[in-house]
Design a protein around this motif. Structure first.
Motif, short mmCIF file in Angstrom:
data_model
loop_
_atom_site.label_atom_id
_atom_site.label_comp_id
_atom_site.label_asym_id
_atom_site.label_seq_id
_atom_site.Cartn_x
_atom_site.Cartn_y
_atom_site.Cartn_z
N MET A 14 1.55 1.84 -2.09
CA MET A 14 2.88 2.40 -2.26
C MET A 14 3.36 3.10 -1.00
SD MET A 14 4.09 1.40 -5.03
CE MET A 14 5.57 2.38 -4.83
N LEU A 15 2.45 3.85 -0.35
CA LEU A 15 2.84 4.53 0.89
C LEU A 15 3.23 3.53 1.97
CD1 LEU A 15 0.29 7.49 1.16
CD2 LEU A 15 2.75 7.63 0.73
N ILE A 16 2.45 2.46 2.07
CA ILE A 16 2.77 1.43 3.06
C ILE A 16 4.13 0.82 2.76
CG2 ILE A 16 2.10 -0.84 3.92
CD1 ILE A 16 -0.81 0.00 3.54
N MET A 21 9.89 0.40 4.03
CA MET A 21 11.29 0.41 3.60
C MET A 21 12.10 1.44 4.37
SD MET A 21 10.98 -0.12 -0.51
CE MET A 21 10.25 -1.62 -1.16
N VAL A 22 11.52 2.63 4.58
CA VAL A 22 12.23 3.65 5.36
C VAL A 22 12.46 3.16 6.78
CG1 VAL A 22 12.03 5.97 6.33
CG2 VAL A 22 11.43 5.58 3.94
N GLY A 23 11.41 2.56 7.36
CA GLY A 23 11.56 2.03 8.71
C GLY A 23 12.61 0.93 8.78
N MET A 24 12.60 0.04 7.77
CA MET A 24 13.61 -1.01 7.73
C MET A 24 15.01 -0.43 7.57
SD MET A 24 11.73 -3.88 5.37
CE MET A 24 13.27 -4.76 5.16
N ALA A 25 15.13 0.63 6.72
CA ALA A 25 16.45 1.24 6.52
C ALA A 25 16.99 1.82 7.83
CB ALA A 25 16.34 2.33 5.45
N LEU A 26 16.11 2.53 8.55
CA LEU A 26 16.56 3.12 9.82
C LEU A 26 16.92 2.05 10.83
CD1 LEU A 26 13.94 6.01 10.15
CD2 LEU A 26 16.34 6.21 9.47
N LEU A 27 16.08 1.03 10.93
CA LEU A 27 16.34 -0.04 11.91
C LEU A 27 17.60 -0.83 11.53
CD1 LEU A 27 12.72 -1.36 12.53
CD2 LEU A 27 14.12 -0.01 14.08
N ILE A 28 17.74 -1.14 10.24
CA ILE A 28 18.92 -1.89 9.81
C ILE A 28 20.18 -1.07 10.00
CG2 ILE A 28 20.07 -2.85 7.76
CD1 ILE A 28 17.35 -3.84 6.84
N ASN A 29 20.07 0.25 9.69
CA ASN A 29 21.23 1.12 9.86
C ASN A 29 21.68 1.13 11.31
OD1 ASN A 29 23.21 3.07 9.40
ND2 ASN A 29 21.77 4.76 9.65
N ASN A 30 20.73 1.34 12.21
CA ASN A 30 21.07 1.38 13.64
C ASN A 30 21.56 0.02 14.13
OD1 ASN A 30 20.94 2.78 16.32
ND2 ASN A 30 19.48 1.15 16.71
N PHE A 186 9.80 -3.05 -7.86
CA PHE A 186 9.04 -4.30 -7.94
C PHE A 186 7.67 -4.15 -7.26
CE2 PHE A 186 7.93 -8.48 -6.14
CZ PHE A 186 7.84 -9.21 -7.31
N SER A 187 7.67 -3.48 -6.08
CA SER A 187 6.40 -3.23 -5.38
C SER A 187 5.48 -2.36 -6.21
CB SER A 187 6.67 -2.56 -4.02
OG SER A 187 7.47 -3.38 -3.21
N PHE A 188 6.05 -1.39 -6.91
CA PHE A 188 5.27 -0.51 -7.77
C PHE A 188 4.55 -1.33 -8.85
CE2 PHE A 188 4.84 2.09 -11.56
CZ PHE A 188 4.29 3.27 -11.07
N ILE A 189 5.27 -2.22 -9.48
CA ILE A 189 4.68 -3.03 -10.55
C ILE A 189 3.64 -4.00 -9.99
CG2 ILE A 189 5.19 -4.73 -12.34
CD1 ILE A 189 7.96 -3.44 -12.60
N VAL A 190 4.01 -4.67 -8.89
CA VAL A 190 3.09 -5.64 -8.29
C VAL A 190 1.82 -4.95 -7.79
CG1 VAL A 190 2.78 -7.25 -6.35
CG2 VAL A 190 4.89 -7.28 -7.69
N ALA A 191 1.98 -3.76 -7.17
CA ALA A 191 0.81 -3.02 -6.67
C ALA A 191 -0.12 -2.64 -7.81
CB ALA A 191 1.27 -1.78 -5.91
N ALA A 192 0.45 -2.19 -8.92
CA ALA A 192 -0.38 -1.80 -10.06
C ALA A 192 -1.15 -3.00 -10.60
CB ALA A 192 0.50 -1.19 -11.15
N LEU A 193 -0.45 -4.13 -10.77
CA LEU A 193 -1.13 -5.33 -11.29
C LEU A 193 -2.16 -5.86 -10.29
CD1 LEU A 193 1.94 -7.22 -12.82
CD2 LEU A 193 0.20 -5.88 -14.03
#
Length: 473
Positions: A14-16, A21-30, A186-193
């Motif tokens: 989840m941390l990864i 996602m945060v990195g993608m958000a910053l890069l996409i925003n810029n 979706f990542s949360f569910i997939v990671a758990a499974l």
């Protein structure tokens, strides 16, 4: 709070995902801001390039750009041709005398017409200066007859700004954040499974380990796949089978030792009780019988001690160079008298004057060869013979000791190195054998990284073949 492997793997995944996602958000925003502003700037440049083609018609070699200066409606018409609709106050005298505050979000407020010497003809003069770092000045040449007759200059922002553009940017970013939120769910569910699936073999291993610790050696893990966890499960199943085999072997080993010790102890006890009860007198023949039983017990205990030492490999030092020819000669000479008494002849099929050197432990090699001589002495009939052969190859020493009748049954050959195994137990016990000599020999050979085998001898008895490496591996 105790963190299980499930929690650790789940949190890590989840941390990864969140960091990505945060990195993608910053890069996409810029990237979106810069890319969108660049798109707007390029659109404006294309407009003024189109305007530059039309505006050359209003240039005169005699009067220059005076026609446009004197007729502002021509300038407005050019702007409308590129899709810009100028806003003018009701009271104005010309395109350069506007008194209202210009809207710099509009292209007309940032556009200047320059002569060929880059002096402003139409537009605000301050547009020709970079007011701050976010401002860039773009110029498009106006040509006529392949000569530059002037310039269209426009100031543009490097980063996005403006209500409409900012609103569009916020809308796109809001959409991205919603997409990222759904992706996170979706990542949360997939990671758990995924973690649950990956840890299923570990749970099986945990159950198997608990079962094994409770003494259940019949537990078997169902292995699926061919990854590292499947290999671990296979190794655990192999460990369980090995422990089960060792448990059965240990139980049989203890039962055999108990049986071997019980016989001489029972004889001793009965003889001593008979003397105590007065049934027998302490005559020399009875004392000799007691002594023989004590000798048998001592020999058995000594063999057990030697076997335990050879099992653990202690006192085995293979770093020294040893002459095995000399060891064989010494042991053969030591046994020659009693072999002669039993009318057993020794024939040496090797050059006993030629040294044969190898890296080995001299003491354990002497015990090995001594045990083989002892085995041949005890189980070879009178008027028999023993042949000893020693050969050397590039990297191995081959030693064979074979004797004459009686022979060993075919099915007994693989069992000769088993502990306490005897082909004929009554005859072996009468000869003083403990059934441990060949087991000790096998351990010594293995500690020297060699091989030992039992075969039928052409002399009618048993042949022991040993292969020892010349250099310690």
């Amino acid at each position: 709070m105790r963190l299980t492997i499930f929690h650790k793997l789940f949190i890590s995944l989840m941390l990864i995902s969140m960091l990505m996602m945060v990195g993608m958000a910053l890069l996409i925003n810029n990237s979106f801001k810069n890319g969108f502003q660049s798109y707007l700037n390029q659109s404006e440049v294309e407009k003024i390039e189109s305007m530059a083609e039309d505006i050359s018609a209003y240039y005169s070699s005699d009067q220059g750009w005076r026609q446009l200066q004197q007729q502002p409606e021509l300038w407005d018409r050019l702007l409308r041709n590129i899709g810009e609709y100028p806003r003018r106050p009701k009271d104005h005298s010309g395109p350069t005398s506007r008194k209202s505050r210009p809207d710099y979000n509009r292209l007309e407020a940032r556009l200047n017409l320059l002569d060929k010497d880059e002096k402003s003809i139409i537009g605000k003069r301050k547009n020709l200066r970079r007011l701050h770092a976010n401002i860039q000045i773009t110029k498009v040449a106006i040509t006529k007859n392949e000569q530059t007759i002037g310039w269209l200059s426009i100031i543009q922002r490097e980063n996005i700004k403006g209500h409409l553009a900012e609103r569009f940017l916020r809308q796109q970013l809001d959409n991205f954040y919603w997409i990222a939120a759904w992706a996170a769910l979706f990542s949360f569910i997939v990671a758990a499974l995924l973690v649950r699936h990956l840890l299923k073999p570990l749970k099986s291993l945990h159950s198997a380990a608990k079962s094994l610790s409770n003494g259940n050696f019949n537990y078997h893990i169902d292995v699926r796949g061919n990854d590292e966890l499947a290999e671990l499960s296979l190794a655990f199943n192999l460990l369980t089978s090995t422990l089960k085999t060792q448990k059965l072997s240990r139980e049989q080993w203890l039962a055999d030792i108990s049986h071997e010790l019980r016989t001489p102890i029972a004889v001793l006890l009965s003889e001593i009780e008979a003397i105590e009860d007065g049934i027998r007198q302490p005559e020399p023949k009875y004392i000799r019988s007691l002594h023989d039983q004590v000798i048998t017990l001592t020999r058995l205990v000594d063999d057990l001690y030697s076997l335990s030492q050879s099992d653990s490999g202690i006192l085995i030092d293979t770093s020294h160079t040893v002459d095995i020819t000399n060891i064989i000669n010494n042991i053969a000479n030591q046994n020659e008298v009693r072999l002669t008494d039993k009318h057993i002849a020794i024939q040496r099929l090797y050059d006993h004057s030629q040294p044969t050197l190898l890296k080995a432990d001299a003491k354990s090699l002497a015990q090995l060869i001594g045990n083989l001589f002892e085995n041949s002495y005890r189980y070879t009939d009178e008027n028999g013979q023993i042949h000893i052969n020693l050969q050397q190859t590039n990297d191995h020493i081959l030693l064979t000791i074979e004797d004459s009748a009686p022979a060993v049954p075919e099915d007994a050959l693989p069992k000769l190195f088993d502990r306490l195994y005897r082909v004929d137990k009554s005859r072996s016990r009468a000869n003083g054998g403990s059934g441990l000599g060949l087991s000790i020999c096998e351990n010594i050979v293995k500690m020297h990284n060699g091989k030992i085998s039992a075969q039928h001898s052409e002399l009618g008895g048993l042949k022991i073949a040993i292969s020892l490496p010349i250099k310690d591996d």
